[in-house]
Design a protein around this motif. Structure first.
Motif: not given
Length: 119
Positions: A6, A8, A10, A30, A32, A34, A37-38, A41, A45
Motif C-alpha cells: 500500500l 500513501i 499525494d 494499491d 492512497h 493523502d 484516512g491513511g 487504509a 487492507q
C-alpha cells in the motif's frame, strides 16, 4: 489474496510510476492519495509493506507511522514501512521507519529495497 504493498503518496506521477515499476515485478500495489484516512487504509487492507511519503496533505507520514506503530494489533504494528522523503529529511523519516529512500530515487534501488523488505 493479500495486498503486497500500500503506497500513501499525494503526487500522482510518483505514485503511478512506483505502482508501474513494482507491478512489473509481480507485486500487487494499491494507492492512497493523502494522509487523511491513511491509517484506516492500512487497517482495512493489511498490506505486507507500506510505502509512505513523509510530506502528505492532511496528515504527515510521520503521524501515520506513529499511529501504525502504536496500533493495538501487534501484526499491524509490525508492518514494515519504507518512507519516501526529499533530500535533507532522511533523519526525520528514519526515526521509526524500517527503511528510507530519498527522492529522486533510482528504480533499481526501489525494487531492491522492496525485495529485501518483502523477503
Amino acid at each position: 489474496m493479500q495486498l503486497d504493498i500500500l503506497m500513501i503518496e499525494d503526487e500522482p506521477n510518483i505514485a503511478e510510476a512506483v505502482r508501474f515499476i513494482l507491478s512489473r515485478e509481480g507485486w500487487r500495489v494499491d494507492l492512497h492519495p493523502d494522509g487523511a484516512g491513511g491509517i484506516e487504509a492500512i487497517r482495512q487492507q493489511r498490506p505486507r509493506l507500506v510505502i509512505l511519503d513523509l510530506m502528505l496533505p492532511n496528515r504527515s507520514g510521520t503521524e501515520i507511522l506513529c499511529d501504525l506503530r502504536a496500533a493495538g494489533d501487534a501484526d499491524l504494528a509490525a508492518t514494515p514501512v519504507l518512507m519516501l522523503t526529499a533530500r535533507g529529511q532522511a533523519a526525520e523519516a528514519g526515526a521509526q521507519a524500517d527503511a528510507v529512500l530519498t527522492k529522486p530515487f533510482d528504480n533499481e534501488d526501489l525494487r531492491a529495497m522492496v525485495r529485501r523488505m518483502l523477503a
